[in-house]
Scaffold this motif. Structure first.
Motif, PDB file in Angstrom:
ATOM      1  N   ALA A  21      41.517  51.632  39.290  1.00  0.00           N
ATOM      2  CA  ALA A  21      41.734  50.347  38.717  1.00  0.00           C
ATOM      3  C   ALA A  21      43.062  49.400  38.797  1.00  0.00           C
ATOM      4  O   ALA A  21      43.083  48.589  39.067  1.00  0.00           O
ATOM      5  CB  ALA A  21      41.100  50.346  37.266  1.00  0.00           C
ATOM      6  N   SER A  22      43.938  50.520  38.829  1.00  0.00           N
ATOM      7  CA  SER A  22      45.275  49.866  38.802  1.00  0.00           C
ATOM      8  C   SER A  22      45.573  49.486  40.226  1.00  0.00           C
ATOM      9  O   SER A  22      46.285  48.203  40.391  1.00  0.00           O
ATOM     10  CB  SER A  22      46.434  50.918  38.308  1.00  0.00           C
ATOM     11  OG  SER A  22      47.699  50.382  38.595  1.00  0.00           O
ATOM     12  N   GLY A  23      45.236  50.126  41.112  1.00  0.00           N
ATOM     13  CA  GLY A  23      45.684  49.620  42.568  1.00  0.00           C
ATOM     14  C   GLY A  23      44.984  48.628  42.843  1.00  0.00           C
ATOM     15  O   GLY A  23      45.275  47.370  43.349  1.00  0.00           O
ATOM     16  N   ILE A  24      43.615  48.519  42.509  1.00  0.00           N
ATOM     17  CA  ILE A  24      42.675  47.209  42.756  1.00  0.00           C
ATOM     18  C   ILE A  24      43.338  45.958  42.100  1.00  0.00           C
ATOM     19  O   ILE A  24      43.312  44.993  42.510  1.00  0.00           O
ATOM     20  CB  ILE A  24      41.281  47.560  42.291  1.00  0.00           C
ATOM     21  CG1 ILE A  24      40.752  48.613  43.375  1.00  0.00           C
ATOM     22  CG2 ILE A  24      40.605  46.092  42.335  1.00  0.00           C
ATOM     23  CD1 ILE A  24      39.332  49.141  42.796  1.00  0.00           C
ATOM     24  N   ASP A  25      43.807  46.187  40.811  1.00  0.00           N
ATOM     25  CA  ASP A  25      44.367  45.077  39.824  1.00  0.00           C
ATOM     26  C   ASP A  25      45.573  44.489  40.651  1.00  0.00           C
ATOM     27  O   ASP A  25      45.528  43.319  40.918  1.00  0.00           O
ATOM     28  CB  ASP A  25      44.574  45.560  38.524  1.00  0.00           C
ATOM     29  CG  ASP A  25      45.334  44.529  37.737  1.00  0.00           C
ATOM     30  OD1 ASP A  25      44.708  43.408  37.516  1.00  0.00           O
ATOM     31  OD2 ASP A  25      46.463  44.805  37.335  1.00  0.00           O
ATOM     32  N   TYR A  26      46.493  45.458  41.116  1.00  0.00           N
ATOM     33  CA  TYR A  26      47.720  45.037  41.796  1.00  0.00           C
ATOM     34  C   TYR A  26      47.446  44.053  43.084  1.00  0.00           C
ATOM     35  O   TYR A  26      48.085  43.098  43.203  1.00  0.00           O
ATOM     36  CB  TYR A  26      48.521  46.230  42.134  1.00  0.00           C
ATOM     37  CG  TYR A  26      49.644  46.861  41.416  1.00  0.00           C
ATOM     38  CD1 TYR A  26      50.857  46.202  41.157  1.00  0.00           C
ATOM     39  CD2 TYR A  26      49.059  47.682  40.432  1.00  0.00           C
ATOM     40  CE1 TYR A  26      51.631  46.432  40.283  1.00  0.00           C
ATOM     41  CE2 TYR A  26      50.145  48.173  39.458  1.00  0.00           C
ATOM     42  CZ  TYR A  26      51.407  47.582  39.461  1.00  0.00           C
ATOM     43  OH  TYR A  26      52.417  48.062  38.351  1.00  0.00           O
ATOM     44  N   PHE A  27      46.400  44.653  43.864  1.00  0.00           N
ATOM     45  CA  PHE A  27      46.013  43.902  45.078  1.00  0.00           C
ATOM     46  C   PHE A  27      45.094  42.461  44.892  1.00  0.00           C
ATOM     47  O   PHE A  27      45.598  41.499  45.281  1.00  0.00           O
ATOM     48  CB  PHE A  27      45.374  44.820  46.054  1.00  0.00           C
ATOM     49  CG  PHE A  27      46.260  45.702  46.749  1.00  0.00           C
ATOM     50  CD1 PHE A  27      46.616  44.999  47.863  1.00  0.00           C
ATOM     51  CD2 PHE A  27      46.506  46.776  46.393  1.00  0.00           C
ATOM     52  CE1 PHE A  27      47.578  46.060  48.877  1.00  0.00           C
ATOM     53  CE2 PHE A  27      47.346  47.683  47.040  1.00  0.00           C
ATOM     54  CZ  PHE A  27      47.986  46.903  48.235  1.00  0.00           C
ATOM     55  N   MET A  28      44.402  42.486  43.782  1.00  0.00           N
ATOM     56  CA  MET A  28      43.733  41.367  43.286  1.00  0.00           C
ATOM     57  C   MET A  28      44.752  40.419  42.870  1.00  0.00           C
ATOM     58  O   MET A  28      44.544  39.164  43.094  1.00  0.00           O
ATOM     59  CB  MET A  28      42.563  41.532  42.380  1.00  0.00           C
ATOM     60  CG  MET A  28      41.439  42.300  42.983  1.00  0.00           C
ATOM     61  SD  MET A  28      40.021  42.567  41.764  1.00  0.00           S
ATOM     62  CE  MET A  28      39.664  41.106  41.213  1.00  0.00           C
ATOM     63  N   ARG A  29      45.676  40.719  41.945  1.00  0.00           N
ATOM     64  CA  ARG A  29      46.741  40.072  41.461  1.00  0.00           C
ATOM     65  C   ARG A  29      47.491  39.241  41.999  1.00  0.00           C
ATOM     66  O   ARG A  29      48.142  38.328  42.136  1.00  0.00           O
ATOM     67  CB  ARG A  29      47.596  40.391  40.139  1.00  0.00           C
ATOM     68  CG  ARG A  29      46.752  40.577  38.767  1.00  0.00           C
ATOM     69  CD  ARG A  29      47.443  41.321  37.799  1.00  0.00           C
ATOM     70  NE  ARG A  29      47.878  42.318  37.935  1.00  0.00           N
ATOM     71  CZ  ARG A  29      49.532  42.573  37.967  1.00  0.00           C
ATOM     72  NH1 ARG A  29      50.331  41.890  37.682  1.00  0.00           N
ATOM     73  NH2 ARG A  29      49.984  44.107  38.217  1.00  0.00           N
ATOM     74  N   ASN A  30      47.765  39.893  43.319  1.00  0.00           N
ATOM     75  CA  ASN A  30      48.823  39.459  44.357  1.00  0.00           C
ATOM     76  C   ASN A  30      48.539  39.417  45.752  1.00  0.00           C
ATOM     77  O   ASN A  30      49.073  39.416  46.780  1.00  0.00           O
ATOM     78  CB  ASN A  30      50.075  40.599  44.299  1.00  0.00           C
ATOM     79  CG  ASN A  30      50.634  40.804  42.980  1.00  0.00           C
ATOM     80  OD1 ASN A  30      51.348  39.910  42.599  1.00  0.00           O
ATOM     81  ND2 ASN A  30      50.299  41.810  42.158  1.00  0.00           N
ATOM     82  N   ILE A  58      49.052  46.010  32.670  1.00  0.00           N
ATOM     83  CA  ILE A  58      48.549  46.720  32.019  1.00  0.00           C
ATOM     84  C   ILE A  58      47.882  48.073  32.472  1.00  0.00           C
ATOM     85  O   ILE A  58      47.861  49.214  31.932  1.00  0.00           O
ATOM     86  CB  ILE A  58      47.522  46.211  30.737  1.00  0.00           C
ATOM     87  CG1 ILE A  58      47.335  47.074  29.578  1.00  0.00           C
ATOM     88  CG2 ILE A  58      46.357  45.608  31.634  1.00  0.00           C
ATOM     89  CD1 ILE A  58      48.238  47.625  28.866  1.00  0.00           C
ATOM     90  N   PHE A  59      47.113  47.738  33.597  1.00  0.00           N
ATOM     91  CA  PHE A  59      46.408  49.037  34.338  1.00  0.00           C
ATOM     92  C   PHE A  59      47.507  49.892  34.846  1.00  0.00           C
ATOM     93  O   PHE A  59      47.164  51.083  34.744  1.00  0.00           O
ATOM     94  CB  PHE A  59      45.400  48.519  35.421  1.00  0.00           C
ATOM     95  CG  PHE A  59      44.316  47.907  34.861  1.00  0.00           C
ATOM     96  CD1 PHE A  59      43.358  48.659  34.174  1.00  0.00           C
ATOM     97  CD2 PHE A  59      43.974  46.575  35.328  1.00  0.00           C
ATOM     98  CE1 PHE A  59      42.068  48.060  33.865  1.00  0.00           C
ATOM     99  CE2 PHE A  59      42.648  46.041  34.917  1.00  0.00           C
ATOM    100  CZ  PHE A  59      41.910  46.829  34.295  1.00  0.00           C
ATOM    101  N   GLY A  60      48.692  49.606  35.274  1.00  0.00           N
ATOM    102  CA  GLY A  60      49.703  50.605  35.650  1.00  0.00           C
ATOM    103  C   GLY A  60      50.280  51.286  34.515  1.00  0.00           C
ATOM    104  O   GLY A  60      50.476  52.606  34.558  1.00  0.00           O
TER     105      GLY A  60
END
Length: 183
Positions: free
Chosen positions: A161-170, A119-121
């Motif tokens: 936020a999107s970049g952080i989210d991608y790395f946290m989720r993966n 969603i952030f992406g």
């Protein structure tokens, strides 16, 4: 090649025409750049809608669509920065985020996984497009300059936020544990 993939390729071609218009730096070309950017942004919405509705989502489309988005946004950001309408630091943040997320996707791909947009992406892409549209429109409607800057700063925050989210989720791809795509 299916219609959604053709629309994606058209978006990339429109980005090149938009760059040429922005490089010209004259009012008629700025108007053309705004119209072209708007049309290219619509192809992003339209290609996904058609692909889902007709159930013709392809590996090529999953690869090309985000590349075309990056191509369109980064081209616009670079040209707006070149023209002094957008700070260079904003372009650098967006570029570094895109390189980092693409690197993560490459690592995941080597592990046989596909990382889909979160969603952030999606928020990042929409706010970036809105920022570019607002900045281009402010060439003719100066009253939009401040709101466009506000949207730009929101888009930079959404990008981070999107970049952080991608790395946290993966993060599992870096720890050797099963990743999001394996869950």
């Amino acid at each position: 090649m299916n219609l959604p993939n053709r629309l994606t390729l058209i978006r990339m071609g429109l980005a090149l025409v938009m760059v040429a218009c922005l490089y010209a730096g004259q009012a008629p070309y700025d108007i053309a750049a705004l119209i072209i950017f708007f049309a290219a942004s619509l192809t992003d919405w339209l290609d996904g809608r058609i692909a889902r509705k007709r159930n013709i989502i392809t590996v090529l489309g999953c690869f090309l669509d985000p590349v075309a988005d990056k191509f369109l946004i980064l081209s616009a950001f670079i040209m707006l920065s070149f023209r002094g309408m957008l700070p260079v630091w904003a372009v650098i943040i967006v570029l570094l985020r895109e390189l980092a997320v693409d690197s993560l996707r490459l690592v995941a791909s080597n592990a046989g996984a596909v990382i889909s947009a979160g969603i952030f992406g999606k928020v990042k892409t929409v706010t970036q497009m809105a920022a570019v549209f607002g900045l281009l429109a402010s060439c003719f409607l100066p009253v939009l300059a401040i709101p466009a800057r506000v949207v730009l700063y929101i888009s930079v925050l959404a990008t981070l936020a999107s970049g952080i989210d991608y790395f946290m989720r993966n993060s599992a791809f870096f720890t050797g544990k099963k990743g999001e795509a394996d869950a």
